[in-house]
Design a protein around this motif. Sequence first.
Motif, PDB file in Angstrom:
ATOM      1  N   UNK A  17      77.912  26.031  18.209  1.00  0.00           N
ATOM      2  CA  UNK A  17      76.998  26.465  19.262  1.00  0.00           C
ATOM      3  C   UNK A  17      75.794  25.542  19.142  1.00  0.00           C
ATOM      4  N   UNK A  18      75.612  24.704  20.141  1.00  0.00           N
ATOM      5  CA  UNK A  18      74.538  23.712  20.107  1.00  0.00           C
ATOM      6  C   UNK A  18      73.173  24.390  20.108  1.00  0.00           C
ATOM      7  N   UNK A  19      72.230  23.774  19.403  1.00  0.00           N
ATOM      8  CA  UNK A  19      70.869  24.320  19.364  1.00  0.00           C
ATOM      9  C   UNK A  19      70.260  24.410  20.762  1.00  0.00           C
ATOM     10  N   UNK A  20      70.761  23.631  21.697  1.00  0.00           N
ATOM     11  CA  UNK A  20      70.291  23.717  23.084  1.00  0.00           C
ATOM     12  C   UNK A  20      70.668  25.055  23.718  1.00  0.00           C
ATOM     13  N   UNK A  21      71.629  25.773  23.134  1.00  0.00           N
ATOM     14  CA  UNK A  21      72.038  27.086  23.635  1.00  0.00           C
ATOM     15  C   UNK A  21      71.194  28.217  23.052  1.00  0.00           C
ATOM     16  N   UNK A  22      70.161  27.857  22.312  1.00  0.00           N
ATOM     17  CA  UNK A  22      69.287  28.857  21.709  1.00  0.00           C
ATOM     18  C   UNK A  22      67.918  28.777  22.379  1.00  0.00           C
ATOM     19  N   UNK A  23      67.485  29.913  22.931  1.00  0.00           N
ATOM     20  CA  UNK A  23      66.151  30.008  23.528  1.00  0.00           C
ATOM     21  C   UNK A  23      65.234  30.672  22.502  1.00  0.00           C
ATOM     22  N   UNK A  24      63.989  30.243  22.460  1.00  0.00           N
ATOM     23  CA  UNK A  24      63.015  30.707  21.464  1.00  0.00           C
ATOM     24  C   UNK A  24      61.694  31.000  22.145  1.00  0.00           C
ATOM     25  N   UNK A  25      61.068  32.070  21.723  1.00  0.00           N
ATOM     26  CA  UNK A  25      59.653  32.242  22.037  1.00  0.00           C
ATOM     27  C   UNK A  25      58.979  32.909  20.850  1.00  0.00           C
ATOM     28  N   UNK A  26      57.757  32.426  20.560  1.00  0.00           N
ATOM     29  CA  UNK A  26      57.038  32.880  19.379  1.00  0.00           C
ATOM     30  C   UNK A  26      56.503  34.287  19.541  1.00  0.00           C
ATOM     31  N   UNK A  27      56.098  34.653  20.749  1.00  0.00           N
ATOM     32  CA  UNK A  27      55.413  35.920  20.944  1.00  0.00           C
ATOM     33  C   UNK A  27      53.994  35.810  20.427  1.00  0.00           C
ATOM     34  N   UNK A  28      53.208  36.845  20.606  1.00  0.00           N
ATOM     35  CA  UNK A  28      51.815  36.791  20.151  1.00  0.00           C
ATOM     36  C   UNK A  28      51.704  36.933  18.642  1.00  0.00           C
ATOM     37  N   UNK A  29      50.549  36.616  18.122  1.00  0.00           N
ATOM     38  CA  UNK A  29      50.264  36.804  16.703  1.00  0.00           C
ATOM     39  C   UNK A  29      50.325  38.295  16.394  1.00  0.00           C
ATOM     40  N   UNK A  30      50.970  38.653  15.275  1.00  0.00           N
ATOM     41  CA  UNK A  30      51.024  40.056  14.855  1.00  0.00           C
ATOM     42  C   UNK A  30      49.989  40.362  13.780  1.00  0.00           C
ATOM     43  N   UNK A  31      49.499  39.316  13.118  1.00  0.00           N
ATOM     44  CA  UNK A  31      48.447  39.463  12.111  1.00  0.00           C
ATOM     45  C   UNK A  31      47.874  38.084  11.821  1.00  0.00           C
ATOM     46  N   UNK A  32      46.608  38.066  11.435  1.00  0.00           N
ATOM     47  CA  UNK A  32      45.999  36.792  11.050  1.00  0.00           C
ATOM     48  C   UNK A  32      44.836  37.064  10.111  1.00  0.00           C
ATOM     49  N   UNK A  33      44.482  36.045   9.357  1.00  0.00           N
ATOM     50  CA  UNK A  33      43.324  36.144   8.473  1.00  0.00           C
ATOM     51  C   UNK A  33      42.623  34.798   8.461  1.00  0.00           C
ATOM     52  N   UNK A  34      41.372  34.805   8.049  1.00  0.00           N
ATOM     53  CA  UNK A  34      40.605  33.572   8.021  1.00  0.00           C
ATOM     54  C   UNK A  34      40.037  33.252   9.393  1.00  0.00           C
ATOM     55  N   UNK A  35      39.209  32.249   9.428  1.00  0.00           N
ATOM     56  CA  UNK A  35      38.576  31.867  10.686  1.00  0.00           C
ATOM     57  C   UNK A  35      39.440  30.934  11.497  1.00  0.00           C
ATOM     58  N   UNK A  36      38.897  30.497  12.610  1.00  0.00           N
ATOM     59  CA  UNK A  36      39.594  29.551  13.465  1.00  0.00           C
ATOM     60  C   UNK A  36      40.222  30.211  14.668  1.00  0.00           C
ATOM     61  N   UNK A  37      40.987  29.422  15.410  1.00  0.00           N
ATOM     62  CA  UNK A  37      41.627  29.920  16.628  1.00  0.00           C
ATOM     63  C   UNK A  37      43.141  29.772  16.502  1.00  0.00           C
ATOM     64  N   UNK A  38      43.861  30.605  17.239  1.00  0.00           N
ATOM     65  CA  UNK A  38      45.317  30.563  17.265  1.00  0.00           C
ATOM     66  C   UNK A  38      45.787  30.797  18.689  1.00  0.00           C
ATOM     67  N   UNK A  39      46.765  30.017  19.113  1.00  0.00           N
ATOM     68  CA  UNK A  39      47.339  30.177  20.450  1.00  0.00           C
ATOM     69  C   UNK A  39      48.855  30.103  20.331  1.00  0.00           C
ATOM     70  N   UNK A  40      49.535  31.117  20.830  1.00  0.00           N
ATOM     71  CA  UNK A  40      51.000  31.124  20.785  1.00  0.00           C
ATOM     72  C   UNK A  40      51.554  30.025  21.678  1.00  0.00           C
TER      73      UNK A  40
END
Length: 98
Positions: A17-40
């Motif tokens: 099954x080729x990797x092209x047949x796999x769809x992916x989405x990260x979804x939103x952050x479920x937890x984070x620590x420390x400063x800075x910014x994060x974007x899914x």
Amino acid sequence: MSATDFTTGGGSPAQTIAKANVAYWSGPSTASSGGGSRTAGQNTAAQAVSLSAPVIAFKGRKQAGVPSSTSWEPTLVVTIPPLAATGLYTGVITHSVA
């Protein structure tokens, strides 16, 4: 984030099954620590991407000298080709920090 093809048995075309047949989405952050910014990279199912090439799960900018972490629960959707052999398929999904 990258992936290999998924194979069973000897990995013949019908056993792959080729990797092209796999769809992916990260979804939103479920937890984070420390400063800075994060974007899914793909916040929703509508933004799902094929794993045919490496994709970005999250983008961020951290504060210098401040440890940080981000957690998420990604989703994978595998489209099985009509002629795929029956079997237990294995592959590798790799997340890395750049």
